[in-house]
Motif scaffolding. Structure first.
Motif, PDB file in Angstrom:
ATOM      1  N   ILE A 175       0.852  -1.184   0.000  1.00 52.70           N
ATOM      2  CA  ILE A 175       0.000   0.000   0.000  1.00 52.70           C
ATOM      3  C   ILE A 175       0.892   1.239   0.000  1.00 52.70           C
ATOM      4  O   ILE A 175       1.838   1.328   0.779  1.00 52.70           O
ATOM      5  CB  ILE A 175      -0.931   0.020   1.227  1.00 52.70           C
ATOM      6  CG1 ILE A 175      -1.912  -1.161   1.191  1.00 52.70           C
ATOM      7  CG2 ILE A 175      -1.710   1.332   1.294  1.00 52.70           C
ATOM      8  CD1 ILE A 175      -2.783  -1.281   2.430  1.00 52.70           C
ATOM      9  N   ASP A 216      -3.982   3.155  -1.400  1.00 53.31           N
ATOM     10  CA  ASP A 216      -4.471   3.402  -0.041  1.00 53.31           C
ATOM     11  C   ASP A 216      -5.208   2.165   0.477  1.00 53.31           C
ATOM     12  O   ASP A 216      -5.599   1.284  -0.297  1.00 53.31           O
ATOM     13  CB  ASP A 216      -5.398   4.628  -0.013  1.00 53.31           C
ATOM     14  CG  ASP A 216      -6.494   4.537  -1.062  1.00 53.31           C
ATOM     15  OD1 ASP A 216      -7.290   3.583  -1.014  1.00 53.31           O
ATOM     16  OD2 ASP A 216      -6.539   5.405  -1.957  1.00 53.31           O
ATOM     17  N   PRO A 217      -5.403   2.077   1.806  1.00 53.80           N
ATOM     18  CA  PRO A 217      -6.067   0.904   2.381  1.00 53.80           C
ATOM     19  C   PRO A 217      -7.471   0.661   1.843  1.00 53.80           C
ATOM     20  O   PRO A 217      -7.892  -0.499   1.705  1.00 53.80           O
ATOM     21  CB  PRO A 217      -6.100   1.227   3.876  1.00 53.80           C
ATOM     22  CG  PRO A 217      -4.930   2.138   4.101  1.00 53.80           C
ATOM     23  CD  PRO A 217      -4.867   2.975   2.858  1.00 53.80           C
ATOM     24  N   VAL A 250      -1.368  -1.996   9.274  1.00 54.30           N
ATOM     25  CA  VAL A 250      -2.184  -1.302   8.272  1.00 54.30           C
ATOM     26  C   VAL A 250      -2.616  -2.261   7.169  1.00 54.30           C
ATOM     27  O   VAL A 250      -3.782  -2.314   6.773  1.00 54.30           O
ATOM     28  CB  VAL A 250      -1.423  -0.088   7.696  1.00 54.30           C
ATOM     29  CG1 VAL A 250      -2.127   0.437   6.425  1.00 54.30           C
ATOM     30  CG2 VAL A 250      -1.307   1.019   8.727  1.00 54.30           C
ATOM     31  N   LEU A 251      -1.665  -3.051   6.664  1.00 54.05           N
ATOM     32  CA  LEU A 251      -1.992  -4.037   5.627  1.00 54.05           C
ATOM     33  C   LEU A 251      -2.981  -5.070   6.150  1.00 54.05           C
ATOM     34  O   LEU A 251      -3.963  -5.422   5.471  1.00 54.05           O
ATOM     35  CB  LEU A 251      -0.730  -4.744   5.149  1.00 54.05           C
ATOM     36  CG  LEU A 251       0.383  -3.917   4.496  1.00 54.05           C
ATOM     37  CD1 LEU A 251       1.476  -4.854   3.984  1.00 54.05           C
ATOM     38  CD2 LEU A 251      -0.148  -3.071   3.362  1.00 54.05           C
ATOM     39  N   ALA A 254      -6.465  -3.626   6.504  1.00 52.19           N
ATOM     40  CA  ALA A 254      -7.091  -3.280   5.223  1.00 52.19           C
ATOM     41  C   ALA A 254      -7.634  -4.506   4.518  1.00 52.19           C
ATOM     42  O   ALA A 254      -8.636  -4.413   3.788  1.00 52.19           O
ATOM     43  CB  ALA A 254      -6.059  -2.588   4.331  1.00 52.19           C
TER      44      ALA A 254
END
Length: 257
Positions: A175, A216-217, A250-251, A254
């Motif tokens: 991302i 982006d996520p 974050v990954l 998401a």
């Protein structure tokens, strides 16, 4: 479709622990590390095992040409990996890859009561995996070619008169601009490996075209939707700029199931 998450085995243990805990909490099916030649992926996976209770734990994959079955069995036992949750991945490059994998899986099955996953790239290995494995790990494929590989696996299982193995696919996930730059580097590295280069040529795609690289996520779910129906479980291999806990979380969030 199941969701797995995978890290490079060489990241700091606290990253493995934090990411594995979060993956379990978010309902992921499996958590994986690889087994690079310079380190012991089984030891890295033990960090995840100690901080989780339910999620399956995968090693993707141990090359049988550099580490034989006896050493693998010793490592699984030494690190006290839970056999009921373990997805023990093995594979081999040529020459004699088919024989080495067939013999290796037989030796491991005789000594460990756990699920054995075979890494498969070409058609012959896909069919063999269908004949002998509990699961098959595909890598660097488009969803369309993953479907074709899965058909070969199931044909191998049918010929051997056994249930079809579970089909997993490693899919790189990045991302943002810095993450996608790392993804391009990773793709170039694999593209220089003859067996993978030949496979990319057969598919008619560049390595990055098999991965998910988004700005982006919020863009991750739509990209993942292409994989529905292609395989039983997508294993998202994290590609980040600096391999921090927060980048990986974050990954993970998401792409949550």
């Amino acid at each position: 479709m199941g969701h797995g998450f995978a890290l490079y085995a060489g990241v700091a243990p606290e990253i493995i622990r934090a990411t594995a805990r979060e993956a379990e909490a978010l309902g992921y099916s499996s958590f994986w590390v690889n087994h690079p030649g310079s380190m012991d992926g089984l030891g890295a996976l033990a960090h995840a095992a100690g901080d989780t209770r339910r999620i399956d734990l995968g090693i993707g994959v141990i090359p049988l040409n550099t580490r034989g079955p006896e050493s693998i069995v010793e490592g699984v036992k030494r690190h006290a990996l839970p056999l009921d949750r373990l997805l023990l991945g093995v594979g081999s490059p040529n020459p004699e890859a088919l024989k080495r994998v067939r013999d290796g899986v037989a030796a491991l099955r005789a000594q460990l009561a756990t699920r054995l996953i075979v890494a498969a790239l070409g058609p012959k290995m896909c069919r063999l995996a269908g004949e002998i494995a509990d699961g098959v790990l595909l890598n660097w494929l488009t969803p369309e070619h993953a479907r074709a590989s899965a058909d070969l696996v199931r044909a191998g299982a049918a010929a051997a008169k056994r249930p079809a193995p579970k089909i997993f696919a490693y899919v790189r996930l990045a991302i943002g601009e810095a993450g996608r730059a790392k993804l391009a580097e990773e793709g170039d590295r694999y593209g220089a490996i003859p067996a993978y280069a030949a496979n990319f040529e057969r598919m008619g795609v560049k390595p990055v075209e098999t991965a998910i690289g988004v700005p982006d996520p919020a863009s991750v779910p739509a990209a993942l939707a292409r994989w529905r129906g292609a395989v039983d479980e997508v294993v998202l291999r994290a590609i980040t700029a600096k391999d921090t806990v927060e980048e990986n979380l974050v990954l993970l969030r998401a792409a949550k199931p």
